[in-house]
Enzyme design. Sequence first.
Site, short mmCIF file in Angstrom:
data_model
loop_
_atom_site.label_atom_id
_atom_site.label_comp_id
_atom_site.label_asym_id
_atom_site.label_seq_id
_atom_site.Cartn_x
_atom_site.Cartn_y
_atom_site.Cartn_z
N SER A 113 21.19 -26.68 -44.52
CA SER A 113 19.96 -26.33 -43.80
C SER A 113 20.19 -25.10 -42.93
CB SER A 113 19.50 -27.50 -42.93
OG SER A 113 20.45 -27.78 -41.92
N ASN A 114 19.11 -24.54 -42.43
CA ASN A 114 19.19 -23.35 -41.59
C ASN A 114 19.87 -23.67 -40.27
OD1 ASN A 114 17.88 -21.31 -39.49
ND2 ASN A 114 17.70 -20.40 -41.52
N SER A 115 20.51 -22.67 -39.70
CA SER A 115 21.19 -22.86 -38.41
C SER A 115 20.23 -23.30 -37.31
CB SER A 115 21.89 -21.56 -38.00
OG SER A 115 20.95 -20.51 -37.82
#
Length: 527
Positions: free
Chosen positions: A191-193
């Site tokens: 997933s995105n940071s």
Amino acid sequence: MDINEFREFGKAAIDFVADYLENIRDRDVLPSVEPGYLHDMLPGKLQNEPEDWKTIMEDFKRCILPGLTHWQSPHFHAFYPSQTSYSSIVGETLAAGLGVVGFSWICSPVCTELEVIMMNWLGQLLNLPKTFLNCGEGNGGGIIQGSASESILVAVLAAREQAVRRLRAQHPDLTEAEIRGRLVAYTSDQSNSAVEKAGILGAIKMRLLPADETSILRGSTFIQAVKEDIADGLFPVICVATLGTTGTCAYDNLAEIGPYCNEHNIWLHIDAAYAGAALCLPEYTHIMKGAEMADSLNFNLHKWMFVNFDCCAMWFKDASSVTKSFSVDRIYLQHQFQGHSKAPDYRHWQIQLGRRFRSLKVWITLRTMGAEQIRNLIRFHIQLANRFEEYVRTDDRFEVVCSTLALVCFRLKGDDAQSKQLLDNITKRKKIFMIPATYQGKFIIRFMICGIDPQMHDIEYAWDEVRTQADLLLGVDQNRNQLTCKLEAQPECNKCPVEPKQYEKSSEIGKITESITGIMISNEKGQ
């Protein structure tokens, strides 16, 4: 600045933007500056007297332009797109001129009501379950946030507060502090940071669960983690699933994750920042299977819906779940129409109080384009990516690792070092811009369709750059013909299009910068 100067400056600015975007392919996509360059060009403090706008415009061209990475260039293939459009730029200009701060309906009724209508338009365009729409059955509704990062944080905070209220009733023997200390959230390690950061800001442990070999978070992995945490006395709060992971644009398995979330009071949020735009295409609605079980979701119009940054659409299945968590109703914020379903006070749906009139640029963009043109453009971008993939597959020195929508992930066959060197060489030349990722333990290069108005010749340009730099690196072309020289060729060899070494700013011979007329050397340390 008076009204007449405003008219002159405004017209000059519009002319500049039009010329800039029309000729953006003539510029290297990456700048040739070093950290601190602007500090050497601008004064250390504000001057006392006003300056003429023409002088400022010249300084803009002299100081600001050289430091730009050109995100709207069709030669920009990094990250995910942040595409604008001419109609969106006009909408942004109008909104700035109106200067609306629309935190409640009474502040500017049209600011609120246009946003409600636009969120219904978008929800219908993307074929979302009607339970998420203000015009549908139930208590659903949408809001325009600034970014996916904001939307994810809002979802985490709303889920946290909803869980705390429920758990305090279920566990009267525990203090609120004890309950908050046991909360846990889940997401994929792909997933995105921003998801991990939301856990930090929300004071919730965010578990990064391992995705499978195709970068997908599966239900079995999620369920096992939840069971482990419950056995340890923790309270699961939210799962943030991703439709379009940052590295490879993979889609977490909502159909496996959703039912367990619903059964165990775990909030399910879907981050579809990039891939969400593709839901307007009937042939891609399958990636949304299981979305009806989500509590909230977001996608960025500023990525692939031709609205300039910042503009992120977010929907809730039950809008009261967020308003109960975020409502702070001081007397000076109250008005006689609050609580009306067609006129929500959006300050209760977000972190900040004030909010921009973003729905205006959305309205103008959607109207000037229409649903069918939006679908056609998205399909065309997918075709462009498919063409690049075809080029890669015809060269047996490369392998396509994965591809989806307008993203192609590829690498040179063999050791990672060659792909790393290839990307490094391409980046130094600044003709196109790509970034790396990892997939199944291998270094890969991401090629994303970006920029304003990308065309098929841009793909040919990009592939020619990749192919020729691979030739130079490997010393052999795609037909296995041996080249006469390699990338490490001597400077006097002019057969290979290798650019001269870029010296550091501190070098005695000064800084070398590239211009369209050739190589211009500026000696910073005297003659």
